[in-house]
Design an enzyme around this catalytic site. Structure first.
Site, short mmCIF file in Angstrom:
data_model
loop_
_atom_site.label_atom_id
_atom_site.label_comp_id
_atom_site.label_asym_id
_atom_site.label_seq_id
_atom_site.Cartn_x
_atom_site.Cartn_y
_atom_site.Cartn_z
N LYS A 190 0.86 -1.19 0.00
CA LYS A 190 0.00 0.00 0.00
C LYS A 190 0.89 1.23 0.00
O LYS A 190 1.82 1.33 0.81
CB LYS A 190 -0.88 -0.01 1.27
CG LYS A 190 -1.84 1.15 1.34
CD LYS A 190 -3.10 0.88 0.55
CE LYS A 190 -3.91 2.13 0.27
NZ LYS A 190 -3.46 2.85 -0.95
N LYS A 239 5.39 1.71 -3.02
CA LYS A 239 5.32 3.07 -3.56
C LYS A 239 5.60 3.01 -5.06
O LYS A 239 6.26 2.08 -5.52
CB LYS A 239 6.40 3.95 -2.91
CG LYS A 239 6.13 5.44 -3.03
CD LYS A 239 5.25 5.92 -1.91
CE LYS A 239 4.86 7.37 -2.07
NZ LYS A 239 4.21 7.86 -0.84
N ASP A 289 -0.21 10.77 -4.35
CA ASP A 289 0.97 11.36 -3.71
C ASP A 289 1.21 12.66 -4.49
O ASP A 289 0.30 13.12 -5.19
CB ASP A 289 2.17 10.40 -3.78
CG ASP A 289 3.29 10.78 -2.80
OD1 ASP A 289 3.17 10.45 -1.62
OD2 ASP A 289 4.26 11.44 -3.21
N1 GLU Z 1 1.02 9.05 -0.51
C1 GLU Z 1 0.49 8.97 0.83
C2 GLU Z 1 1.59 8.59 1.79
O1 GLU Z 1 2.72 8.99 1.62
C3 GLU Z 1 -0.76 8.13 0.91
C4 GLU Z 1 -0.60 6.70 0.46
C5 GLU Z 1 -1.91 5.91 0.41
O2 GLU Z 1 -2.95 6.45 0.72
O3 GLU Z 1 -1.81 4.73 0.07
O4 GLU Z 1 1.40 7.96 2.80
#
Ligand code: GLU
Length: 444
Positions: free
Chosen positions: A90, A126, A166
């Site tokens: 995730k 990511k 993001d």
């Molecule tokens: N990009 C966000 C983070 O750095 C959210 C990631 C998400 O919701 O999966 O945590």
């Protein structure tokens, strides 16, 4: 040589061209010393640290798309599936010209511990691309997103890997990507989070990272005898995190006097006008000069400078390594009491150390900005049960999660004799759960 030093040396040798990844690994491993030292023999035998610093897999691919002039453009796409010991991978998708494998690896590595801290069942991953959304038409954004998902869809799924937003990826991009996933895979499932409300998104997901940042900051201050009401706050950035952090800070009675973007920053001693900021950034997708043009109390400055303004609380919400040692010195000199990271790793290692040594309360991003991904996990729950919860229900769960995160990391720091060191506390608390799951699942 201690096991921690051995692994830092090994990771440095293997990833010499990835400074951000090395920075994140060093910060985490250094602060895990007391835990690792206490279990050195077992962890070394099980290669726990070698395993946790090496992604399960890293996927890189070509993203060809056609621009408005009819020319073919080619970007590089990434998805790093880092660790799924406690749940499906995730983490967000970053679209920014600075994106490379090292940046995605640092973000994916941080995400393992952040996601563990939420207490929800999500692993770390990511992705993203070096695509620059700035100045692109809606049609070009769609062309890019569709091409990106055409490849990415082979590797993700609601129980495998669930990407989200993001930097550079918001509701518009998630919509285009979701549409393409559905078309190719023929499946209507919660494969992405941060979706629109009409097709499976969660109420309060948009606000979650910024709101969560303030819930954790408020709790940290409260536990240190400080009331957030009436305090002056400096925020950097003007994207999703900065906007909703500003809004919640104001609801809690604080005054936010700065925001910034990649070309300049605003000092608004009357307090940032959130409605105007939203209009400029979310609707017009324009520069902060437009904010200054519309508001007489606002001063616009070119370049960087947010941290030169006197404040009680600093909330870096822009990007990695934006708060440097010289900024930390300035903040301390100006009497700043707390720094809480809305972005991922916005404070350099030296700046973090300086702030902590000088008695500034410091909440690291992997705890302080975990509200976004936590609410993504709540979106996954709602998708699984095919129901939607009210704004109040999601928001109150978010608040509970953030307060709980603070107490978990506070307790972990105390358990290892590091009271008040919330960096160590966050890393230790996040690590313990993941390692327990890894060891239980054997060598895999
Ligand atoms: N990009 C966000 C983070 O750095 C959210 C990631 C998400 O919701 O999966 O945590």
């Amino acid at each position: 040589m201690s096991y921690v030093d051995e692994v830092i040396e090994l990771v440095t040798k293997k990833n010499a061209d990835q400074p951000e990844f090395l920075q994140a690994v060093k910060e985490v491993l250094e602060s895990l010393r007391p835990v690792v030292d206490a279990n050195e023999e077992r962890y070394r035998k099980e290669a726990v640290l070698e395993r946790i610093t090496e992604p399960d897999r890293q996927i890189m691919f070509r993203v060809p798309w056609v621009d408005d002039k009819g020319n073919v453009q080619v970007n590089r796409g990434f998805r790093v599936q880092f660790n799924n010991a406690i749940g499906p991978y995730k983490g967000g998708l970053r679209l920014h010209p600075s994106v490379n494998l090292g940046i995605i690896k640092f973000l994916g590595f941080e995400q393992i511990f952040k996601n563990s801290l939420t207490s929800l069942p999500i692993g770390g991953g990511k992705g993203g691309s070096d695509f620059d959304p700035k100045g692109k038409s809606d049609r070009e954004i769609m062309a890019f997103c569709q091409s990106f998902m055409t490849e990415l869809c082979k590797y993700i799924g609601a129980d495998t890997d669930v990407p989200a937003g993001d930097i550079g990826t918001g509701a518009r991009e998630i919509g285009f990507m979701f549409g393409q996933y559905k078309k190719i895979r023929g499946m209507y499932e919660g494969v992405l989070t941060g979706k629109g409300l009409s097709y499976g998104g969660s109420l309060a997901r948009t606000e979650a990272t910024g709101y969560g940042l303030l819930y954790l900051t408020e709790e940290m201050l409260k536990c240190n005898g400080i009331d957030i009401a009436g305090k002056t706050v400096c925020v950097s950035g003007s994207g999703n995190v900065a906007i909703y952090a500003t809004q919640k800070a104001q609801q809690l009675g604080a005054k936010v006097v700065t925001v910034s973007d990649s070309t300049g920053w605003i000092y608004d001693p009357e307090g940032i006008d959130v409605a105007l900021l939203k209009e400029v950034k979310e609707v017009k997708r324009a520069r902060l000069t437009e904010y200054a043009a519309a508001r007489s109390s606002a001063q616009y400055h070119e370049g960087r400078g947010v941290w030169s303004i006197k404040c009680d609380i600093a909330l870096p919400c822009a990007t990695q390594n934006e708060l440097l040692l010289e900024d930390a010195k300035q903040l301390v000199e100006n009497g700043c009491k707390a720094v809480a990271e809305g972005a991922n790793m916005p404070t350099t290692l030296e700046a973090t150390e300086y702030l902590q040594k000088n008695g500034v309360l410091f909440a690291p991003g992997k705890a302080a900005n975990a509200g976004g991904v936590a609410t993504s996990a709540l979106e996954m729950s709602q998708n699984s049960e095919r129901l939607s919860w009210s704004f109040e229900e999601v928001d109150s769960k978010l608040k509970g999660i953030m307060v709980n995160i603070f107490h978990n990391l506070d307790d972990a720091a105390k358990r290892y004799g590091k009271e008040g060191d919330y960096v160590a506390g966050a890393n230790i608390a996040g690590f313990e759960k993941v390692v327990d799951a890894m060891l239980a699942q054997g060598v895999c």
